[in-house]
Design a protein around this motif. Structure first.
Motif, PDB file in Angstrom:
ATOM      1  N   LEU A  85     122.891  81.864   0.812  1.00 35.95           N
ATOM      2  CA  LEU A  85     122.642  81.601   2.233  1.00 35.95           C
ATOM      3  C   LEU A  85     123.629  80.567   2.767  1.00 35.95           C
ATOM      4  N   ILE A  86     123.915  79.543   1.960  1.00 35.94           N
ATOM      5  CA  ILE A  86     124.871  78.503   2.356  1.00 35.94           C
ATOM      6  C   ILE A  86     126.254  79.110   2.515  1.00 35.94           C
ATOM      7  N   ASP A  87     126.614  79.979   1.586  1.00 37.62           N
ATOM      8  CA  ASP A  87     127.912  80.652   1.644  1.00 37.62           C
ATOM      9  C   ASP A  87     128.021  81.523   2.892  1.00 37.62           C
ATOM     10  N   GLU A  88     126.943  82.224   3.206  1.00 37.71           N
ATOM     11  CA  GLU A  88     126.925  83.106   4.377  1.00 37.71           C
ATOM     12  C   GLU A  88     127.151  82.301   5.665  1.00 37.71           C
ATOM     13  N   HIS A  89     126.453  81.183   5.793  1.00 40.66           N
ATOM     14  CA  HIS A  89     126.597  80.355   6.988  1.00 40.66           C
ATOM     15  C   HIS A  89     127.972  79.698   7.056  1.00 40.66           C
ATOM     16  N   THR A  90     128.474  79.268   5.909  1.00 41.82           N
ATOM     17  CA  THR A  90     129.801  78.639   5.878  1.00 41.82           C
ATOM     18  C   THR A  90     130.874  79.630   6.307  1.00 41.82           C
ATOM     19  N   LYS A  91     130.801  80.846   5.799  1.00 39.84           N
ATOM     20  CA  LYS A  91     131.774  81.875   6.177  1.00 39.84           C
ATOM     21  C   LYS A  91     131.673  82.201   7.666  1.00 39.84           C
ATOM     22  N   ALA A  92     130.439  82.271   8.171  1.00 37.18           N
ATOM     23  CA  ALA A  92     130.237  82.577   9.593  1.00 37.18           C
ATOM     24  C   ALA A  92     130.841  81.495  10.480  1.00 37.18           C
ATOM     25  N   LEU A  93     130.714  80.255  10.051  1.00 36.77           N
ATOM     26  CA  LEU A  93     131.196  79.126  10.850  1.00 36.77           C
ATOM     27  C   LEU A  93     132.709  78.958  10.773  1.00 36.77           C
ATOM     28  N   LEU A  94     133.269  79.199   9.589  1.00 37.60           N
ATOM     29  CA  LEU A  94     134.694  78.933   9.385  1.00 37.60           C
ATOM     30  C   LEU A  94     135.582  80.165   9.574  1.00 37.60           C
ATOM     31  N   SER A  95     134.988  81.321   9.819  1.00 33.44           N
ATOM     32  CA  SER A  95     135.790  82.531  10.014  1.00 33.44           C
ATOM     33  C   SER A  95     136.601  82.430  11.306  1.00 33.44           C
ATOM     34  N   GLN A  96     137.681  83.171  11.341  1.00 35.60           N
ATOM     35  CA  GLN A  96     138.521  83.219  12.548  1.00 35.60           C
ATOM     36  C   GLN A  96     138.599  84.661  13.051  1.00 35.60           C
ATOM     37  N   PRO A  97     138.069  84.945  14.231  1.00 36.53           N
ATOM     38  CA  PRO A  97     137.324  84.014  15.093  1.00 36.53           C
ATOM     39  C   PRO A  97     135.947  83.669  14.518  1.00 36.53           C
ATOM     40  N   VAL A  98     135.351  82.612  15.056  1.00 35.47           N
ATOM     41  CA  VAL A  98     134.026  82.182  14.609  1.00 35.47           C
ATOM     42  C   VAL A  98     133.024  83.304  14.855  1.00 35.47           C
ATOM     43  N   ALA A  99     132.122  83.517  13.905  1.00 31.61           N
ATOM     44  CA  ALA A  99     131.097  84.554  14.056  1.00 31.61           C
ATOM     45  C   ALA A  99     130.300  84.312  15.335  1.00 31.61           C
ATOM     46  N   PRO A 100     129.833  85.395  15.990  1.00 29.54           N
ATOM     47  CA  PRO A 100     129.123  85.270  17.275  1.00 29.54           C
ATOM     48  C   PRO A 100     127.988  84.263  17.278  1.00 29.54           C
ATOM     49  N   THR A 101     127.240  84.202  16.171  1.00 29.62           N
ATOM     50  CA  THR A 101     126.118  83.267  16.108  1.00 29.62           C
ATOM     51  C   THR A 101     126.581  81.840  16.333  1.00 29.62           C
ATOM     52  N   TYR A 102     127.601  81.421  15.593  1.00 35.72           N
ATOM     53  CA  TYR A 102     128.088  80.045  15.716  1.00 35.72           C
ATOM     54  C   TYR A 102     128.956  79.849  16.953  1.00 35.72           C
ATOM     55  N   ALA A 103     129.543  80.923  17.462  1.00 33.89           N
ATOM     56  CA  ALA A 103     130.306  80.823  18.702  1.00 33.89           C
ATOM     57  C   ALA A 103     129.394  80.440  19.858  1.00 33.89           C
ATOM     58  N   ALA A 104     128.101  80.795  19.727  1.00 33.39           N
ATOM     59  CA  ALA A 104     127.128  80.481  20.770  1.00 33.39           C
ATOM     60  C   ALA A 104     126.586  79.060  20.662  1.00 33.39           C
ATOM     61  N   PHE A 105     126.870  78.378  19.566  1.00 35.15           N
ATOM     62  CA  PHE A 105     126.403  77.002  19.387  1.00 35.15           C
ATOM     63  C   PHE A 105     127.097  76.067  20.386  1.00 35.15           C
ATOM     64  N   PRO A 106     126.377  75.070  20.930  1.00 32.36           N
ATOM     65  CA  PRO A 106     127.052  73.992  21.655  1.00 32.36           C
ATOM     66  C   PRO A 106     128.049  73.312  20.721  1.00 32.36           C
ATOM     67  N   ILE A 107     129.173  72.855  21.256  1.00 37.98           N
ATOM     68  CA  ILE A 107     130.252  72.306  20.439  1.00 37.98           C
ATOM     69  C   ILE A 107     129.773  71.186  19.519  1.00 37.98           C
ATOM     70  N   ASP A 108     128.941  70.279  20.036  1.00 36.09           N
ATOM     71  CA  ASP A 108     128.497  69.149  19.216  1.00 36.09           C
ATOM     72  C   ASP A 108     127.639  69.602  18.034  1.00 36.09           C
TER      73      ASP A 108
END
Length: 228
Positions: A160-183
């Motif tokens: 699960l940690i790997d999945e979230h890390t890949k989603a956050l650090l992928s280029q472009p950022v995965a849609p889920t994390y792209a929707a996060f507020p920057i902070d």
């Protein structure tokens, strides 16, 4: 960790490097005297429980696939979901710090992971002890089989940690994390990195050390079989 889990779960074992194959029997052989098994079983049980809670939070907040973001639809992640997830990550980081503070010496990893000095570690110490008592009540903590079974679950759930890390650090950022507020996206990245460091510096340190001992024992048995 996925490769290690495969060596435990597959009847044929598996490769953890291009040259090192680990048979499943390595994990179940008798006669290997691993140190601090009760403490390791306790730690693994607590981490598995915490990861189960994180998995539930992830599914409730982002749907089944955090990488694709298709389950909820792009833009459907609000600040509330993002804040809930970051808080859950922060809680897991506190558990990691408490594990090292309470068991680091026994696990032989107190130098490998720097515990952040905050009130959170102290407050989590008591809660961690209560959780350990709850999850290990009635279990044979000296059982190597319980240790290996727990590791298999832990390494599988840790994906699960790997999945979230890949989603956050992928280029472009995965849609889920792209929707996060920057902070909150930045905060999530810091905490995911912290958790990854914990698994690398603490969990894998004592597991690889134990695996080396088990492999040495297994190799000596094989030499004896060949001689006979």
């Amino acid at each position: 960790m996925a490769l290690l889990a495969n060596t435990m779960n597959s009847k044929s074992g598996g490769y953890i490097t291009k040259r090192l194959h680990v048979p499943q029997e390595v994990w179940s052989q008798g006669g290997a005297k691993l140190t601090s098994i009760p403490e390791k079983v306790r730690v693994v049980e607590v981490l598995c429980s915490a990861l189960e809670e994180m998995q539930q939070c992830s599914v409730e907040s982002f749907g089944a696939s955090v990488c694709s973001g298709l389950a909820l639809g792009i833009g459907s992640v609000t600040r509330k979901e993002a804040d809930t997830w970051v808080s859950k990550l922060d809680e897991f980081c506190s558990i990691c710090d408490s594990v090292v503070a309470n068991f680091g010496k026994k696990l032989g990893v107190n130098e490998g992971f720097v515990v952040k000095k905050s009130g959170g570690v102290t407050s989590w110490g008591g809660k961690l002890t209560r959780q350990i008592d709850k999850f290990t009540n009635g279990k044979n903590l000296d059982s190597p089989a319980a240790y290996v079974s727990g590791l298999s679950r832990l390494f599988t759930q840790a994906q699960l940690i790997d999945e979230h890390t890949k989603a956050l650090l992928s280029q472009p950022v995965a849609p889920t994390y792209a929707a996060f507020p920057i902070d909150l996206r930045a905060a999530a990245e810091v905490k995911l990195k912290r958790v990854s460091e914990f698994f690398a510096s603490v969990v894998l340190t004592f597991v690889i050390r134990d695996l080396a001992q088990l492999l040495d024992k297994y190799a000596k048995k094989c030499e004896k079989w060949l001689a006979e």
